[in-house]
Design an enzyme around this catalytic site. Structure first.
Site, PDB file in Angstrom:
ATOM      1  N   ASP A   1       3.959  15.846  -4.202  1.00 11.09           N
ATOM      2  CA  ASP A   1       5.153  17.810  -3.501  1.00 11.09           C
ATOM      3  C   ASP A   1       5.473  18.723  -5.163  1.00 11.09           C
ATOM      4  O   ASP A   1       6.373  19.166  -5.394  1.00 11.09           O
ATOM      5  CB  ASP A   1       6.352  16.706  -3.598  1.00 11.09           C
ATOM      6  CG  ASP A   1       6.790  15.468  -4.864  1.00 11.09           C
ATOM      7  OD1 ASP A   1       5.811  15.774  -5.824  1.00 11.09           O
ATOM      8  OD2 ASP A   1       6.573  14.352  -4.535  1.00 11.09           O
TER       9      ASP A   1
ATOM     10  N   GLU B   1      -4.732  17.487  -4.409  1.00  9.30           N
ATOM     11  CA  GLU B   1      -4.146  17.010  -3.596  1.00  9.30           C
ATOM     12  C   GLU B   1      -4.508  17.185  -1.857  1.00  9.30           C
ATOM     13  O   GLU B   1      -5.031  18.463  -1.353  1.00  9.30           O
ATOM     14  CB  GLU B   1      -2.714  17.802  -2.721  1.00  9.30           C
ATOM     15  CG  GLU B   1      -2.154  17.862  -2.236  1.00  9.30           C
ATOM     16  CD  GLU B   1      -1.743  16.402  -1.457  1.00  9.30           C
ATOM     17  OE1 GLU B   1      -0.864  15.572  -2.530  1.00  9.30           O
ATOM     18  OE2 GLU B   1      -1.949  15.626  -0.318  1.00  9.30           O
TER      19      GLU B   1
ATOM     20  N   ASP C   1      -9.979  15.969  -1.879  1.00 12.81           N
ATOM     21  CA  ASP C   1     -10.203  14.830  -1.968  1.00 12.81           C
ATOM     22  C   ASP C   1     -10.563  14.273  -3.351  1.00 12.81           C
ATOM     23  O   ASP C   1     -11.426  14.428  -3.842  1.00 12.81           O
ATOM     24  CB  ASP C   1     -11.662  13.879  -0.226  1.00 12.81           C
ATOM     25  CG  ASP C   1     -11.700  12.391  -1.051  1.00 12.81           C
ATOM     26  OD1 ASP C   1     -11.008  11.561  -1.153  1.00 12.81           O
ATOM     27  OD2 ASP C   1     -13.282  12.097  -0.935  1.00 12.81           O
ATOM     28  N   GLY C   2      -9.457  12.984  -3.843  1.00 13.15           N
ATOM     29  CA  GLY C   2      -9.779  12.653  -5.071  1.00 13.15           C
ATOM     30  C   GLY C   2     -11.624  11.879  -5.695  1.00 13.15           C
ATOM     31  O   GLY C   2     -11.541  11.618  -6.773  1.00 13.15           O
TER      32      GLY C   2
ATOM     33  N   ASP D   1      -0.532   9.321  -7.726  1.00 12.06           N
ATOM     34  CA  ASP D   1       0.910   9.562  -7.123  1.00 12.06           C
ATOM     35  C   ASP D   1       0.832   9.562  -5.247  1.00 12.06           C
ATOM     36  O   ASP D   1       0.466  10.513  -4.817  1.00 12.06           O
ATOM     37  CB  ASP D   1       1.612  10.744  -7.223  1.00 12.06           C
ATOM     38  CG  ASP D   1       2.649  10.766  -7.253  1.00 12.06           C
ATOM     39  OD1 ASP D   1       3.628  10.016  -7.020  1.00 12.06           O
ATOM     40  OD2 ASP D   1       3.380  12.137  -7.317  1.00 12.06           O
ATOM     41  N   SER D   2       0.122   8.029  -5.615  1.00 18.14           N
ATOM     42  CA  SER D   2       0.249   7.812  -3.543  1.00 18.14           C
ATOM     43  C   SER D   2       1.113   7.752  -3.505  1.00 18.14           C
ATOM     44  O   SER D   2       2.456   7.116  -3.560  1.00 18.14           O
ATOM     45  CB  SER D   2      -1.183   6.967  -4.009  1.00 18.14           C
ATOM     46  OG  SER D   2      -0.544   6.134  -4.553  1.00 18.14           O
ATOM     47  N   SER D   3       0.927   7.753  -1.387  1.00 16.70           N
ATOM     48  CA  SER D   3       1.678   6.399  -0.696  1.00 16.70           C
ATOM     49  C   SER D   3       1.254   5.413  -0.993  1.00 16.70           C
ATOM     50  O   SER D   3       0.330   5.426  -2.050  1.00 16.70           O
ATOM     51  CB  SER D   3       1.545   7.275   1.084  1.00 16.70           C
ATOM     52  OG  SER D   3       0.064   7.424   0.833  1.00 16.70           O
ATOM     53  N   ASP D   4       1.980   4.374  -0.212  1.00 18.19           N
ATOM     54  CA  ASP D   4       1.937   2.910   0.140  1.00 18.19           C
ATOM     55  C   ASP D   4       0.729   2.931   0.545  1.00 18.19           C
ATOM     56  O   ASP D   4      -0.731   3.284   1.032  1.00 18.19           O
ATOM     57  CB  ASP D   4       2.970   2.509   0.602  1.00 18.19           C
ATOM     58  CG  ASP D   4       4.319   2.633  -0.402  1.00 18.19           C
ATOM     59  OD1 ASP D   4       4.584   2.991  -1.094  1.00 18.19           O
ATOM     60  OD2 ASP D   4       5.129   2.679   0.945  1.00 18.19           O
TER      61      ASP D   4
ATOM     62  N   TYR E   1      13.785   4.577  -3.529  1.00 18.69           N
ATOM     63  CA  TYR E   1      13.120   3.884  -2.795  1.00 18.69           C
ATOM     64  C   TYR E   1      13.472   2.611  -2.757  1.00 18.69           C
ATOM     65  O   TYR E   1      14.792   2.065  -3.083  1.00 18.69           O
ATOM     66  CB  TYR E   1      11.727   3.992  -3.779  1.00 18.69           C
ATOM     67  CG  TYR E   1      11.014   5.055  -4.383  1.00 18.69           C
ATOM     68  CD1 TYR E   1      10.844   5.624  -3.237  1.00 18.69           C
ATOM     69  CD2 TYR E   1      10.524   5.035  -5.267  1.00 18.69           C
ATOM     70  CE1 TYR E   1      10.365   6.867  -3.920  1.00 18.69           C
ATOM     71  CE2 TYR E   1       9.372   6.192  -5.898  1.00 18.69           C
ATOM     72  CZ  TYR E   1       9.594   6.950  -5.156  1.00 18.69           C
ATOM     73  OH  TYR E   1       8.681   7.596  -5.244  1.00 18.69           O
TER      74      TYR E   1
END
Lengths: 224, 224
Positions: free
Chosen positions: A23, A43, A74-75, A92-95, A160
């Site tokens: 984002d 990203e 890909d990181g 900074d990822s999703s869950d 959150y």
């Protein structure tokens, strides 16, 4: 907080890698730090970047800074080909359930360690202790296999679940005291950088945990 | 936190008044403090007490302590007939919109001041800065009319909107530094009292606010 907490724990965070963060919010903040010279962001999903530019312009403005090099990829792959290069790596990822799961495992911490220069620091999204207690403990242990100093910090984010997000931070310098920022900005410097949340005082507070969490997360200062 | 924050800001909190708090949770915590000798609680709604005893026994156990005298009645009336009596007054009310509105006004702060002994402290429910920004500023100003030292502290409560609740604290001793607790308990003392959240470190952190809140709530250390 995911940006300035690790940056201010490092004496000279010249080169920063951001994994995820599609984002643009994290890069928007990282580039504000005066010692940061180069920011690389990897990203995996170009659609996230595209939609953020369209619908979240106040976040995505981070992509426009000249310090930033944005890579869609890909990181994991990126770090394999970029060893001993960064001072700080922010994930900074999703869950930790679903596609981002691999970013919370031991292998990932090993890879990050190898991509860091001496004294390097990692900082990753680490859920909320109200909801993700066991995940956080596991993530801290995974981090501690490769990083001699590990801590958990929290901040308040009203959107959150439970209004809280935390960060697992690891440092290759075993003498690091995360709570005491190595770089302390004055109030006027903070305001000049347009940091709305971060201050040196809130940095220290972020590492102060409720008694039951402190007791269950740490033993003699190390994750347990 | 609404109990131990004000108690630990007072050098000798012998007599405590709780206004509201009908679920028993605040009195359960207040009686744990070793210097607290007498606790008076005034709850206006006896049905809340009754239902808490039935459905929230782990909260309502606070009503059983021999330090506690429970009165069903109006806090305003009670304070008018109990002047210069308490060291700490804790107001555990519902939100500032609706029936509890009067507990956030200047009159109420005046009444509390008159019910306090020298150096007395008040601590009231103070919403979340994410949701109740203007209410909190007004409440702090109301408090500061009668109390020379005023501060706002926050804590994380996952079941509240935005996961956050704050407290407006006022002290009659103008030299008070809320952030530095006058009574510091060791970790083993904290554990012996079965305090799950509070510690001297989290006490200090509770008063540390994000930069934008600090800047907008205070001017030279006073509410603005």
């Amino acid at each position: 907080m995911i940006a300035f907490l690790p940056l201010c724990c490092h004496p000279n965070p010249k080169k920063v890698l951001i994994v995820g963060g599609g984002d643009g919010g994290v890069s928007r903040e990282v580039v504000k730090h005066p010692l940061v010279e180069e920011v690389y962001q990897v990203e995996i999903d170009d659609r996230v970047i595209e939609l953020s530019k369209k619908y979240l312009p106040t976040m995505a403005c981070g992509f426009n800074d000249k310090k930033l090099s944005l890579v869609v990829g890909d990181g994991f792959e990126y770090m394999r080909t970029n060893q001993r290069k960064f001072d700080v790596i922010i994930t900074d990822s999703s869950d930790p359930i679903g596609p981002a799961m691999s970013l919370f495992q031991e292998d990932y911490y090993k890879l990050m360690k190898n991509s860091l220069r001496e004294g390097g620091i990692v900082c990753s999204q680490g859920g909320s202790f109200w909801l993700d207690y066991n995940y956080i403990k596991k993530q801290m242990l995974n981090c501690s296999i490769h990083f001699p100093r590990v801590a958990y910090a929290v901040t308040s984010v009203p959107s959150y679940p439970c209004g809280q997000i935390g960060f697992v931070i690891g440092c290759l310098d075993k003498s690091s005291d995360f709570k005491d920022p190595l770089i302390k900005f004055s109030s006027s410097e903070i305001d000049a950088m347009n940091l709305k949340y971060y201050s040196s005082k809130i940095h220290s507070s972020a590492f102060t945990l409720p008694r039951w969490i402190e007791k269950n997360f740490y033993e003699n200062g190390n994750p347990k």
